[in-house]
Every structure is written in structure tokens, then in C-alpha cells.
Design a protein around this motif. Structure first.
Motif, short mmCIF file in Angstrom:
data_model
loop_
_atom_site.label_atom_id
_atom_site.label_comp_id
_atom_site.label_asym_id
_atom_site.label_seq_id
_atom_site.Cartn_x
_atom_site.Cartn_y
_atom_site.Cartn_z
N LEU A 118 41.75 48.30 26.89
CA LEU A 118 40.67 47.84 27.77
C LEU A 118 40.06 49.05 28.47
CD1 LEU A 118 39.13 45.53 29.26
CD2 LEU A 118 41.02 45.50 30.90
N THR A 119 38.75 49.03 28.64
CA THR A 119 38.06 50.10 29.37
C THR A 119 37.26 49.49 30.51
OG1 THR A 119 37.87 51.48 27.40
CG2 THR A 119 36.40 51.99 29.21
N VAL A 120 37.41 50.06 31.70
CA VAL A 120 36.64 49.64 32.87
C VAL A 120 35.76 50.81 33.28
CG1 VAL A 120 36.73 48.77 35.24
CG2 VAL A 120 38.54 48.15 33.63
N GLU A 121 34.45 50.61 33.23
CA GLU A 121 33.51 51.67 33.55
C GLU A 121 33.29 51.78 35.06
OE1 GLU A 121 32.66 53.63 31.25
OE2 GLU A 121 32.98 52.48 29.42
N GLN A 122 32.69 52.87 35.46
CA GLN A 122 32.40 53.10 36.88
C GLN A 122 31.50 51.99 37.41
OE1 GLN A 122 30.56 56.90 37.63
NE2 GLN A 122 31.51 57.08 39.62
N LYS A 123 31.86 51.45 38.58
CA LYS A 123 31.14 50.39 39.29
C LYS A 123 31.16 49.05 38.56
CE LYS A 123 28.04 53.45 41.86
NZ LYS A 123 26.66 53.71 42.30
N GLU A 124 32.00 48.93 37.55
CA GLU A 124 32.09 47.69 36.80
C GLU A 124 33.12 46.77 37.45
OE1 GLU A 124 31.93 46.68 32.07
OE2 GLU A 124 33.48 48.08 32.70
N VAL A 125 32.84 45.45 37.41
CA VAL A 125 33.80 44.44 37.86
C VAL A 125 34.28 43.69 36.63
CG1 VAL A 125 34.18 42.39 39.28
CG2 VAL A 125 32.65 44.21 40.09
N GLU A 176 30.43 34.48 38.48
CA GLU A 176 29.35 34.97 39.34
C GLU A 176 29.36 36.49 39.51
OE1 GLU A 176 27.94 34.66 44.03
OE2 GLU A 176 29.46 33.27 43.26
N VAL A 177 30.54 37.07 39.62
CA VAL A 177 30.64 38.47 40.04
C VAL A 177 30.94 39.45 38.90
CG1 VAL A 177 31.86 40.05 41.61
CG2 VAL A 177 31.36 37.72 42.34
N ALA A 178 31.68 38.99 37.89
CA ALA A 178 32.15 39.92 36.86
C ALA A 178 31.02 40.43 35.97
CB ALA A 178 33.21 39.24 35.99
N ASP A 179 31.15 41.68 35.57
CA ASP A 179 30.30 42.24 34.52
C ASP A 179 30.88 41.91 33.15
OD1 ASP A 179 28.39 43.81 36.22
OD2 ASP A 179 30.25 44.80 36.81
N LYS A 180 32.21 41.72 33.15
CA LYS A 180 32.92 41.47 31.89
C LYS A 180 34.13 40.59 32.20
CE LYS A 180 34.80 45.13 30.01
NZ LYS A 180 34.68 46.49 29.45
N LYS A 216 33.32 39.92 46.93
CA LYS A 216 31.94 39.95 46.44
C LYS A 216 31.16 41.09 47.10
CE LYS A 216 31.60 34.98 45.49
NZ LYS A 216 31.01 33.69 45.94
N SER A 217 31.38 41.27 48.40
CA SER A 217 30.66 42.35 49.10
C SER A 217 31.09 43.72 48.59
CB SER A 217 30.89 42.25 50.62
OG SER A 217 32.22 42.58 50.96
N LEU A 218 32.36 43.87 48.22
CA LEU A 218 32.83 45.13 47.64
C LEU A 218 32.15 45.38 46.29
CD1 LEU A 218 36.69 45.06 48.27
CD2 LEU A 218 35.00 46.46 49.43
N ALA A 219 32.05 44.33 45.49
CA ALA A 219 31.40 44.45 44.18
C ALA A 219 29.93 44.84 44.35
CB ALA A 219 31.52 43.13 43.42
N GLN A 220 29.27 44.21 45.31
CA GLN A 220 27.86 44.51 45.55
C GLN A 220 27.66 45.94 46.05
OE1 GLN A 220 27.00 41.32 48.26
NE2 GLN A 220 26.82 39.79 46.63
N ALA A 221 28.68 46.48 46.71
CA ALA A 221 28.61 47.86 47.21
C ALA A 221 28.94 48.89 46.13
CB ALA A 221 29.54 48.03 48.40
N GLY A 222 29.30 48.41 44.92
CA GLY A 222 29.53 49.34 43.82
C GLY A 222 30.96 49.75 43.59
N MET A 223 31.91 49.02 44.19
CA MET A 223 33.32 49.34 43.96
C MET A 223 33.73 48.93 42.55
SD MET A 223 36.32 50.45 44.86
CE MET A 223 36.31 50.70 46.65
N THR A 224 34.42 49.82 41.86
CA THR A 224 35.00 49.49 40.55
C THR A 224 36.20 48.57 40.79
OG1 THR A 224 34.34 51.65 39.70
CG2 THR A 224 35.99 50.43 38.43
N MET A 225 36.21 47.40 40.13
CA MET A 225 37.24 46.40 40.41
C MET A 225 37.77 45.79 39.12
SD MET A 225 35.18 44.61 43.59
CE MET A 225 36.21 43.15 43.66
N LEU A 226 39.09 45.66 39.07
CA LEU A 226 39.77 44.95 37.99
C LEU A 226 40.55 43.82 38.64
CD1 LEU A 226 40.46 44.71 34.99
CD2 LEU A 226 42.24 46.42 35.31
N VAL A 227 40.18 42.58 38.33
CA VAL A 227 40.67 41.42 39.08
C VAL A 227 41.34 40.42 38.15
CG1 VAL A 227 40.02 39.59 40.69
CG2 VAL A 227 38.67 41.71 40.62
N VAL A 228 42.62 40.15 38.41
CA VAL A 228 43.30 39.03 37.76
C VAL A 228 43.08 37.82 38.66
CG1 VAL A 228 45.54 38.03 37.17
CG2 VAL A 228 45.04 40.41 36.60
#
Length: 258
Positions: A30-37, A219-223, A198-210
Motif C-alpha cells: 500500500l502507498t499513501v501519498e502526501q496529504k492523502e487520506v 466523505e473524507v477519504a481519497d482512497k 475531518k478538519s485535519l484532513a481539510q488542513a492537509g494532514m496525511t492520514m491512514l485511518v482504520v
């Protein structure tokens, strides 16, 4: 630059005699890019939390490679490491990865403010004044500026989890891992934690969420990544996953939870 990349991660739990080994992760890449949720969904026992824990050395792997910010940190074959980074170098890279757990893990004898100040002072070597100023700002950011002197026992579960998120942010990570951060909360408290995320995601934080919160993932995920029995079965944009999943097992799971 990718923020997290794993290549063919394998993890086996060796249980009691007679039970045999349990393959928990099977060649997970798995690859998580910069600022990706990226949200990982799937049934219990799919290996989601174990995968997250391998990324910051809470679980060791048998084989595979783990990169943080395109830097190879772990490279294992047959349970043996092929890479021996100096401790300080490895630790510096792992400090870029913050983690929020299902349970809040706050120090019960410390106030919300003190919980946030501990690691920046002792690990990042901030002065007491710098750490206090940062902690006050972060508690305000998660909507708890009126709770700086409250102890965990005086806070609701949702408030404790927001303190835990602020505590992770106090170390200024570049990547945030969330391991089912709302699963221990009463239903009416889930929204306040998801709002902070959600506010962290909107601010551009890279996030990996189970997560089991399908609305949040949609609503929030890019992938969205669907895991089952230790493997990634499907990975795509949330619109595709939730409206027309390619894998039958993904479809069955979504029908059961939606």
C-alpha cells in the motif's frame, strides 16, 4: 513523495501449541501519498489494526519492506532484518508518525494540558513554556480550550479521544495513523471526534485511518482499502468502492454494514 509505502508485508502470530500459526498479513502492499487520506475498512480479524501497528514498530514483520517519506526503515526476509539503521536515525523517522488508538491511553494523574506537554518536553526537548503554549493551542484546535486543567476522569470519552488526537499532534507528525478511533465511544460522541479528523484532513494532514465509520470513509477519504483475511482485496476511490465494488467480498461486507 510517498509518505508511507509498504511492499509485501507479511505477519504471522504463533499461538499456543496445537493451534498452529495464524497468518495475519499476507503480502500487503500500500502507498499513501502526501496529504492523502486513506481509509481501511473490512470485517473484524481482517488484519487492519495489525497492519497499522507494523508501521511504527508496535508489531514486527516476518517479511516485506516499510518506507516512511520514501526512506526504507524496515526490510525483513524470513523474520530476519536485512537493514540495520542507527537507532537515532530510525527513531527520528518514526517520530514523524503519530498514532491514535481505540483506547485513549491518557495518563490519569495528568491534566489534559500536562498530557500534551509530556512528550514534546521529554522527546522533542521543547522548553516548558514552548510546550505549554503549543498544548494550549492544540486543545483549542480540538475544541477543548475550556478543559486544559481537567483530568481524564472528568472528561467524556469523546473529549478524551480529542485530547489523545491533540497529544499526537503535539509531536508535529507528518503522518497520522488512526486505529478505529471511535469504536470505544458511545454513538452520540462519535461525531465530535470525526469532526476533528475531518478538519485535519481539510488542513492537509496525511492520514491512514482504520474505521468502521463508512460515512466518514465515503466523505473524507481519497482512497478506500478493503481488507479481508490479511490481504487487500480491493482499493479504489470511495465513490467506486461504495457504489460499484469490483470484488464480491467487498460487496457482501458493504451490504452487511450499510
Amino acid at each position: 513523495m510517498s509518505m508511507i509505502k509498504t511492499v509485501n508485508i507479511c505477519k504471522t502470530f504463533h499461538g499456543k501449541p496445537g493451534r498452529g500459526p495464524l497468518e495475519v498479513l499476507k503480502n500487503v502492499s500500500l502507498t499513501v501519498e502526501q496529504k492523502e487520506v486513506v481509509c481501511i475498512i473490512g470485517p473484524s480479524g481482517a488484519g487492519k489494526s495489525t497492519y497499522l501497528r507494523t508501521l511504527n514498530r508496535l508489531e514486527t514483520i516476518e517479511s516485506g519492506k516499510i518506507y516512511v517519506e520514501d526512506k526504507l526503515l524496515f526490510d525483513y526476509t524470513g523474520g530476519l532484518s536485512n537493514l540495520h539503521l542507527p537507532y537515532q536515525e530510525l527513531n527520528a523517522s518514526l517520530l514523524e508518525v503519530g498514532m491514535v488508538f481505540q483506547s485513549f491511553n491518557l495518563f490519569p494523574h495528568k491534566t489534559a494540558l500536562e498530557n500534551l506537554m509530556l512528550a514534546p518536553v521529554h522527546v522533542r526537548r521543547l522548553s516548558h513554556e514552548q510546550a505549554r503554549e503549543k498544548a494550549i493551542g492544540l486543545l483549542d484546535r480540538v475544541g477543548l480550550s475550556d478543559k486544559i486543567d481537567a483530568y481524564p476522569s472528568q472528561l467524556s470519552g469523546g473529549q478524551q479521544q480529542r485530547v489523545a488526537i491533540a497529544r499526537a499532534l503535539a509531536m508535529e507528525p507528518k503522518i497520522m495513523l488512526f486505529d478505529e478511533p471511535t469504536s470505544a465511544l458511545d454513538p452520540e460522541l462519535v461525531g465530535e471526534v470525526l469532526s476533528v479528523m475531518k478538519s485535519l484532513a481539510q488542513a492537509g494532514m496525511t492520514m491512514l485511518v482504520v474505521t468502521h465509520e463508512m460515512g466518514f470513509a465515503r466523505e473524507v477519504a481519497d482512497k478506500v482499502v478493503f481488507m479481508f483475511e490479511g490481504s487487500i482485496l480491493e482499493m479504489d476511490h470511495p465513490d467506486k468502492i461504495f457504489t460499484s465494488p469490483a470484488n464480491d467480498r467487498t460487496r457482501q461486507f458493504l451490504q452487511s454494514v450499510l
